[in-house]
Design a protein around this motif. Structure first.
Motif, PDB file in Angstrom:
ATOM      1  N   ARG A 108       2.257   1.816  -3.462  1.00 27.24           N
ATOM      2  CA  ARG A 108       1.256   2.327  -4.407  1.00 27.24           C
ATOM      3  C   ARG A 108       0.958   3.799  -4.150  1.00 27.24           C
ATOM      4  O   ARG A 108       0.819   4.586  -5.070  1.00 27.24           O
ATOM      5  CB  ARG A 108      -0.034   1.502  -4.288  1.00 27.24           C
ATOM      6  N   HIS A 109       0.904   4.113  -2.859  1.00 22.78           N
ATOM      7  CA  HIS A 109       0.620   5.496  -2.476  1.00 22.78           C
ATOM      8  C   HIS A 109       1.736   6.423  -2.978  1.00 22.78           C
ATOM      9  O   HIS A 109       1.488   7.460  -3.588  1.00 22.78           O
ATOM     10  CB  HIS A 109       0.495   5.578  -0.959  1.00 22.78           C
ATOM     11  N   HIS A 146      -5.046   5.437   6.868  1.00 22.77           N
ATOM     12  CA  HIS A 146      -4.313   5.252   5.614  1.00 22.77           C
ATOM     13  C   HIS A 146      -5.246   5.101   4.421  1.00 22.77           C
ATOM     14  O   HIS A 146      -4.784   4.941   3.303  1.00 22.77           O
ATOM     15  CB  HIS A 146      -3.417   4.019   5.686  1.00 22.77           C
ATOM     16  N   THR A 206      -6.568   6.758   2.478  1.00 20.02           N
ATOM     17  CA  THR A 206      -6.487   7.703   1.366  1.00 20.02           C
ATOM     18  C   THR A 206      -6.220   7.009   0.037  1.00 20.02           C
ATOM     19  O   THR A 206      -6.429   7.585  -0.999  1.00 20.02           O
ATOM     20  CB  THR A 206      -5.361   8.715   1.612  1.00 20.02           C
ATOM     21  N   GLU A 207      -5.747   5.762   0.080  1.00 22.56           N
ATOM     22  CA  GLU A 207      -5.366   5.098  -1.178  1.00 22.56           C
ATOM     23  C   GLU A 207      -6.523   5.006  -2.168  1.00 22.56           C
ATOM     24  O   GLU A 207      -6.304   4.976  -3.364  1.00 22.56           O
ATOM     25  CB  GLU A 207      -4.801   3.700  -0.905  1.00 22.56           C
ATOM     26  N   ARG A 223       1.833  11.968 -10.088  1.00 22.59           N
ATOM     27  CA  ARG A 223       1.041  13.196 -10.150  1.00 22.59           C
ATOM     28  C   ARG A 223       1.906  14.419 -10.428  1.00 22.59           C
ATOM     29  O   ARG A 223       1.413  15.526 -10.474  1.00 22.59           O
ATOM     30  CB  ARG A 223       0.298  13.387  -8.825  1.00 22.59           C
ATOM     31  N   ALA A 234       1.739   6.786  -6.743  1.00 19.64           N
ATOM     32  CA  ALA A 234       0.672   7.681  -7.190  1.00 19.64           C
ATOM     33  C   ALA A 234       1.108   9.130  -7.044  1.00 19.64           C
ATOM     34  O   ALA A 234       0.864   9.962  -7.918  1.00 19.64           O
ATOM     35  CB  ALA A 234      -0.594   7.418  -6.383  1.00 19.64           C
ATOM     36  N   LYS A 285      -9.354  12.151   6.572  1.00 17.19           N
ATOM     37  CA  LYS A 285      -9.098  11.292   7.729  1.00 17.19           C
ATOM     38  C   LYS A 285     -10.160  11.576   8.784  1.00 17.19           C
ATOM     39  O   LYS A 285     -10.690  12.673   8.864  1.00 17.19           O
ATOM     40  CB  LYS A 285      -7.725  11.613   8.321  1.00 17.19           C
ATOM     41  N   ARG A 333       2.974  10.018  10.640  1.00 21.47           N
ATOM     42  CA  ARG A 333       2.231   9.307   9.606  1.00 21.47           C
ATOM     43  C   ARG A 333       0.806   8.972  10.059  1.00 21.47           C
ATOM     44  O   ARG A 333      -0.155   9.276   9.377  1.00 21.47           O
ATOM     45  CB  ARG A 333       2.985   8.021   9.231  1.00 21.47           C
ATOM     46  N   ASP A 355      -6.340   8.083  -4.151  1.00 22.47           N
ATOM     47  CA  ASP A 355      -5.100   8.358  -4.859  1.00 22.47           C
ATOM     48  C   ASP A 355      -4.838   7.403  -6.009  1.00 22.47           C
ATOM     49  O   ASP A 355      -4.256   7.792  -7.002  1.00 22.47           O
ATOM     50  CB  ASP A 355      -3.908   8.277  -3.886  1.00 22.47           C
ATOM     51  N   VAL A 356      -5.216   6.131  -5.840  1.00 18.77           N
ATOM     52  CA  VAL A 356      -4.798   5.151  -6.845  1.00 18.77           C
ATOM     53  C   VAL A 356      -5.932   4.883  -7.828  1.00 18.77           C
ATOM     54  O   VAL A 356      -7.077   4.876  -7.429  1.00 18.77           O
ATOM     55  CB  VAL A 356      -4.349   3.833  -6.164  1.00 18.77           C
ATOM     56  N   ARG A 365       0.820  -1.204   0.000  1.00 17.99           N
ATOM     57  CA  ARG A 365       0.000   0.000   0.000  1.00 17.99           C
ATOM     58  C   ARG A 365       0.860   1.263   0.000  1.00 17.99           C
ATOM     59  O   ARG A 365       0.593   2.210  -0.719  1.00 17.99           O
ATOM     60  CB  ARG A 365      -0.909  -0.005   1.229  1.00 17.99           C
TER      61      ARG A 365
END
Lengths: 397, 122
Positions: free
Chosen positions: A76-77, B115, B117-118, A84, A80, B2, A155, B121-122, A73
């Motif tokens: 991929r994040h 998390h 948010t994926e 962009r 991305a 979030k 994070r 974004d993807v 994940r």
């Protein structure tokens, strides 16, 4: 080739830019370290003209390569985020605003004060965990854990990677300035004889200088820089030939760093022209008076302390102000001014009391106060200094 | 986006006088209305005092019940908001408003799907 020097100068900048590109501090650090490892082999004799840009570009390309192959994940994040930014030039370099973002993230008030310091030194200063641990005399594992935990909070809690908006800026900037000031102080208060501690001072000056370049319109940033420069300038005179502490009045002024003093004075003048005084600017102004001409103009120092005490009414400021009172009005009024102060465990309160009592001829009381100060002092150099004063007093009695 | 929990740490050993209680409720309702207007409000609820709490504990495949809150501390969960926003700074800004309105400390805590948010974004 001075790879260590390049690493120290570029690490923070590169990590800051990669953090924006990848959206993750750990990944950024990993790829920047990766790029430096490649640099060791590729650069051989001479580094490229712009080593920072080379590192960022290499780190970014390697990140793209590897993230494409991975499907976690995080990967991929990050991928991305990278995709962009198609407009970025082929050759990318560290972006200065990224460093500012990183400073505000590392010094975020949601992190513990100790974590802020450790993160700032690691991510912006490029200091190794072992170096930070040695400088702060704590186990490496402690520093390591503190940094890991702080990054995890950044994070998981969603601490943003951006420069705060105008409304929150004053508070957030104070937090950044406090960290830089504390790093310097940690180095300065116990510098004596320890090379690593000197590193902390230099690192604090370097980071504050960068902050001043990034935020040239913030008077308190200039004030802090001036304060650090004017303090740093006196360091060569602060330690005698056998490593003993030399107080301001007894310092050999010819040893002071004229260049730093000139720079500090110029900054103080710039602050004065802006006329938006704050605690760092006032402390800088006090140090400017100390470093102006052959002797200190104590009346001016006292006036500045009066102003500082109104701004920051803390017992430490009151204690320092008392030293100026003693010079202007004599030890009696100064002693009265510190009578009510409550600073448990702080050795400079009994040390100042001892000094004032000695000047008033109250020797026995002065010796008792020196004894207390000696017990409370935390570093050897200061303890030796206080013992010498106490011994001198006993001889004279 | 979030999600964050804004939990009110209410000091039960020093309850509000009735008129202050009313003022406090008016202030918190105003904050909730502001959250709704800003489009970040998800949930809000005030809780009855911890005297009305019962703890159900698992053990050996069965359960036992005890009277009272899990921990007998002065400060108890008094109520909470759930909001959604971009980052911690926005959540903390609401946390400040809540703390002033409640006159109690607010614990700001991200939800685990942070998390997530994926999806966008993807």
């Amino acid at each position: 080739m001075d790879l260590d020097g390049i690493y120290r100068a570029e690490y923070g900048r590169c990590v800051a830019t990669l953090t924006r590109l990848l959206g993750d501090i750990d990944l950024a650090e990993e790829f920047v370290q990766d790029a430096f490892a490649v640099a060791v082999q590729k650069w051989e004799q001479a580094p490229p003209p712009n080593p920072g840009a080379w590192i960022v570009t290499t780190a970014r390309n390697r990140a793209i390569d590897r993230l494409r192959r991975e499907s976690t994940r995080e990967a991929r994040h990050a991928q991305a985020l990278l995709l962009r930014q198609p407009d970025e030039l082929q050759e990318v370099g560290p972006v200065r605003d990224d460093q500012l973002r990183m400073m505000f993230t590392c010094c975020h008030p949601a992190l513990s004060p100790l974590a802020r310091t450790a993160l700032t030194l690691r991510l912006l200063g490029g200091l190794e965990v072992a170096e930070i641990a040695r400088a702060y005399l704590v186990p490496e594992a402690t520093v390591f854990q503190r940094i890991v935990r702080a990054k995890k909070k950044i994070r998981d809690a969603g601490i943003p990677y951006r420069v705060p908006e105008a409304a929150e800026l004053p508070d957030r900037l104070t937090s950044v300035l406090t960290v830089l000031y504390l790093v310097f102080n940690e180095g300065y208060a116990s510098t004596l004889g320890r090379l690593l501690r000197t590193d902390l001072c230099l690192e604090a000056v370097r980071l504050t200088r960068e902050l001043a370049e990034l935020m040239p319109d913030e008077p308190e940033v200039l004030g802090l820089l001036a304060l650090l420069l004017l303090t740093e300038a006196r360091r060569p005179a602060r330690v005698g030939p056998s490593g003993e502490l030399v107080v301001l009045a007894e310092q050999d002024r010819s040893l002071w760093n004229r260049q730093l003093i000139a720079e500090g004075h110029e900054l103080v003048r710039r602050c004065l022209r802006r006329n938006q005084p704050g605690p760092y600017q006032l402390q800088a102004a006090i140090n400017a008076v100390h470093t102006d001409g052959p002797a200190t103009d104590w009346a001016q120092v006292l006036a500045l302390y009066d102003q500082l005490l109104r701004h920051t009414p803390t017992p430490i400021v009151a204690l320092n102000r008392a030293v100026a009172i003693a010079e202007v009005h004599g030890p009696g009024p100064a002693l009265a001014a510190i009578d009510e102060l409550d600073l448990p465990g702080y050795h400079l309160l009994p040390a100042t009391r001892a000094d004032l009592l000695a000047r008033l001829g109250r020797t026995a009381e002065a010796i008792t106060a020196y004894d207390l100060a000696i017990t409370l002092a935390t570093n050897d150099t200061e303890r030796t200094h206080l013992r010498r004063r106490r011994a001198r007093l006993e001889r004279e009695a | 986006m979030k999600k964050y929990l804004l939990a009110v740490q209410f000091d039960e050993s020093a309850p509000w006088p009735p008129e202050e209680d009313l003022r406090q409720r008016a202030r918190t309702s105003k904050v909730t209305a502001d959250m709704q207007a800003a489009g970040c409000w998800v949930f809000v609820g005030g809780l009855v005092g911890s005297h009305a709490t019962t703890v159900v504990r698992p053990g050996n495949g069965t359960t036992t019940m005890t009277d009272g809150p899990f921990a007998e501390t002065k400060e108890q969960l008094g109520g909470f908001w759930v909001i959604q926003c971009d980052d911690l700074d926005q959540a903390l800004a609401w946390g400040e408003k809540c703390a002033l309105a409640c006159g109690s400390p607010i614990e700001v805590r991200p939800f685990e799907d942070a998390h997530g948010t994926e999806h966008e974004d993807v």
